[in-house]
Design a protein around this motif. Structure first.
Motif, PDB file in Angstrom:
ATOM      1  N   UNK A  99       0.811  -1.213   0.000  1.00 27.76           N
ATOM      2  CA  UNK A  99       0.000   0.000   0.000  1.00 27.76           C
ATOM      3  C   UNK A  99       0.850   1.272   0.000  1.00 27.76           C
ATOM      4  N   UNK A 100       2.055   1.192   0.559  1.00 25.32           N
ATOM      5  CA  UNK A 100       2.832   2.401   0.848  1.00 25.32           C
ATOM      6  C   UNK A 100       4.278   2.327   0.391  1.00 25.32           C
ATOM      7  N   UNK A 101       4.565   1.490  -0.607  1.00 26.42           N
ATOM      8  CA  UNK A 101       5.964   1.228  -0.941  1.00 26.42           C
ATOM      9  C   UNK A 101       6.679   2.398  -1.606  1.00 26.42           C
ATOM     10  N   UNK A 161       0.960   2.815  -7.222  1.00 22.52           N
ATOM     11  CA  UNK A 161       0.517   2.508  -5.865  1.00 22.52           C
ATOM     12  C   UNK A 161      -0.999   2.349  -5.798  1.00 22.52           C
ATOM     13  N   UNK A 162      -1.724   3.157  -6.565  1.00 18.89           N
ATOM     14  CA  UNK A 162      -3.180   2.995  -6.590  1.00 18.89           C
ATOM     15  C   UNK A 162      -3.555   1.654  -7.220  1.00 18.89           C
ATOM     16  N   UNK A 163      -2.825   1.251  -8.247  1.00 17.69           N
ATOM     17  CA  UNK A 163      -3.034  -0.072  -8.845  1.00 17.69           C
ATOM     18  C   UNK A 163      -2.791  -1.161  -7.810  1.00 17.69           C
ATOM     19  N   UNK A 164      -1.689  -1.062  -7.074  1.00 20.65           N
ATOM     20  CA  UNK A 164      -1.373  -2.076  -6.069  1.00 20.65           C
ATOM     21  C   UNK A 164      -2.430  -2.122  -4.976  1.00 20.65           C
ATOM     22  N   UNK A 173      -4.462  -5.463  -4.002  1.00 24.64           N
ATOM     23  CA  UNK A 173      -4.365  -5.958  -2.625  1.00 24.64           C
ATOM     24  C   UNK A 173      -5.556  -5.538  -1.760  1.00 24.64           C
ATOM     25  N   UNK A 174      -6.639  -5.103  -2.370  1.00 19.92           N
ATOM     26  CA  UNK A 174      -7.818  -4.692  -1.611  1.00 19.92           C
ATOM     27  C   UNK A 174      -8.386  -5.870  -0.819  1.00 19.92           C
ATOM     28  N   UNK A 175      -9.093  -5.552   0.252  1.00 21.04           N
ATOM     29  CA  UNK A 175      -9.684  -6.589   1.093  1.00 21.04           C
ATOM     30  C   UNK A 175     -10.698  -7.426   0.308  1.00 21.04           C
ATOM     31  N   UNK A 176     -10.763  -8.734   0.538  1.00 22.76           N
ATOM     32  CA  UNK A 176      -9.847  -9.503   1.386  1.00 22.76           C
ATOM     33  C   UNK A 176      -8.474  -9.641   0.732  1.00 22.76           C
ATOM     34  N   UNK A 177      -7.477  -9.101   1.425  1.00 24.15           N
ATOM     35  CA  UNK A 177      -6.141  -8.917   0.855  1.00 24.15           C
ATOM     36  C   UNK A 177      -5.509 -10.219   0.410  1.00 24.15           C
ATOM     37  N   UNK A 194      -3.901  -0.225 -14.293  1.00 22.13           N
ATOM     38  CA  UNK A 194      -2.689  -0.678 -14.975  1.00 22.13           C
ATOM     39  C   UNK A 194      -2.462   0.127 -16.250  1.00 22.13           C
ATOM     40  N   UNK A 195      -3.529   0.411 -16.958  1.00 19.61           N
ATOM     41  CA  UNK A 195      -3.435   1.246 -18.158  1.00 19.61           C
ATOM     42  C   UNK A 195      -2.930   2.643 -17.799  1.00 19.61           C
ATOM     43  N   UNK A 196      -3.481   3.220 -16.718  1.00 25.03           N
ATOM     44  CA  UNK A 196      -3.087   4.571 -16.300  1.00 25.03           C
ATOM     45  C   UNK A 196      -1.646   4.626 -15.815  1.00 25.03           C
TER      46      UNK A 196
END
Length: 404
Positions: free
Chosen positions: A259-261, A324-327, A331-335, A377-379
């Motif tokens: 989320x914060x890499x 990061x928004x893609x990730x 990884x959205x819940x349920x992660x 992913x496109x963005x």
């Protein structure tokens, strides 16, 4: 291949359709020299044979050409591979025999490619639900020695068996101390949070992260020279920075925070990156990387680190920031179902013949979720061959009853 226009169809949560422009590929160049400013591993997934019985509870039937070809692609971008870890569906479909074969084959590919590989070591080959602490040590040690025999650096993963058997911090100190003393060379420790595996609640002897961190750091301090790094996967940047600042000299912090890499890896070298402020005089002001997210965006991750190598902090943020928004979507819940997104992007990018996963996990995310993955992913310029990705996405929609 299906003809595609310059637009792709997206499906919102309410079923509404939208059309957005298909971006060009990022045009990133493979590095001509080793990456220098950060150590970065992509935690890789596995590809099953398309005709296999990929249903829950069945032994994994691996497409070794596609699985190992993906690792070769990661190496070509200058990244290392983290293998046989949770991204490869440990404890979510990858059986013990497949784990051992994956480690042996992956280590061989690393030697062929001149790449760096670390591999997961756990106790998950033991079928009994509950075992005693001494049996946990024996199980860890068995897998540890196998990994070492293959020439791979072990990552000591969090054990469900230990979480069940331990009665407080002292038991973690005892078990980890015994396993670390059995290692032939320094290993990486892995703290996996409950977002990834709810069965690991209270790991390192406490539910609160401060107390658990104290125990983890004590394990490292009481076994000097046995730990080369720590991978933290808590999705909590403040906790990672707090532990990072307390690590002994020579022990790396590998962020597992999908989320914060961007801020954690950029650190003080990228002042504009959002991250918790380090303490005054902190010896470590950035994290290295061991991320499932990097398996999904290897070319982008490589380009960002190449920018850091060149002292281009703005370029690093421009390249890696949008991922990061893609990730966060993957990884959205349920992660713990993030593996579906990693495999889905590998399919879109041409690294596997079909959107199939061990144990049927390819069905763990719905069309609107995956549509948002495609959009982001496109963005983020994370589609390596946009026309191929668009064609496959169009076919996927049609297969699922959506006429793009």
């Amino acid at each position: 291949m299906t003809d595609v226009s310059e637009k792709i169809t997206l499906v919102d949560a309410d079923g509404a359709l939208r059309r957005v422009a298909l971006n060009d590929a990022g045009g990133y160049a493979r590095p001509t020299r080793p990456l220098r400013s950060r150590v970065a591993y992509a935690a890789a997934h596995v590809v099953p044979v398309a005709w296999g019985d990929n249903t829950p509870g069945r032994p994994a039937q691996i497409d070794w050409d596609a699985t190992l070809g993906f690792r070769r692609a990661v190496y070509s971008w200058g990244l290392g591979v983290a293998d046989a870890m949770d991204t490869a569906q440990r404890n979510m479909g990858l059986d013990a025999a497949a784990v051992r074969e994956l480690i042996a084959r992956s280590a061989a590919v690393a030697r062929e490619e001149g790449g760096s590989v670390v591999v997961g070591v756990n106790t998950d080959h033991v079928e009994e639900h509950a075992i005693a602490l001494d049996e946990v040590v024996d199980a860890y040690t068995e897998q540890l020695h196998f990994a070492e025999e293959q020439g791979a650096e072990p990552v000591l993963m969090a054990s469900r068996h230990l979480a069940r058997a331990a009665d407080g911090a002292a038991d973690y100190l005892r078990v980890y101390g015994a396993v670390l003393q059995a290692a032939g060379a320094p290993v990486v420790l892995h703290w996996l949070g409950t977002a990834f595996d709810p069965e690991l609640a209270g790991y390192f002897g406490a539910d609160d992260r401060q107390s658990a961190s104290d125990t983890l750091l004590r394990i490292i301090e009481e076994n000097p020279g046995t730990v080369s790094g720590l991978k933290m996967s808590l999705l909590d940047a403040e906790s990672e920075v707090a532990v990072r600042e307390r690590l002994p000299e020579g022990v790396r912090m590998y962020t597992g925070d999908d989320f914060n890499y961007v801020g954690l890896i950029g650190g003080a070298d990228v002042p504009a990156a959002t991250q918790p402020a380090p303490s005054d005089g902190a010896a470590r002001t950035h994290s290295d990387a061991l991320l499932g997210a990097f398996a999904a965006i290897a070319p982008v991750a490589s380009a960002a680190i190449q920018a850091l190598d060149a002292g281009d902090a703005d370029g690093y943020l421009r390249i890696l920031g949008p991922t990061e928004e893609l990730s966060r979507q993957v990884f959205a819940a349920p992660t713990y179902y993030y593996k579906t997104g990693v495999a889905f992007l590998a399919w879109l990018n041409g690294h596997q013949p079909g959107h199939q996963m061990v144990g049927g996990l390819h069905s763990a995310r719905g069309v609107p979720h995956l549509s948002r993955v495609v959009e982001l992913a496109n963005a983020a310029n994370a589609l390596e061959d946009p026309p191929l990705a668009a064609a496959r996405w169009s076919d996927y929609l049609r297969l699922n009853g959506v006429e793009a």
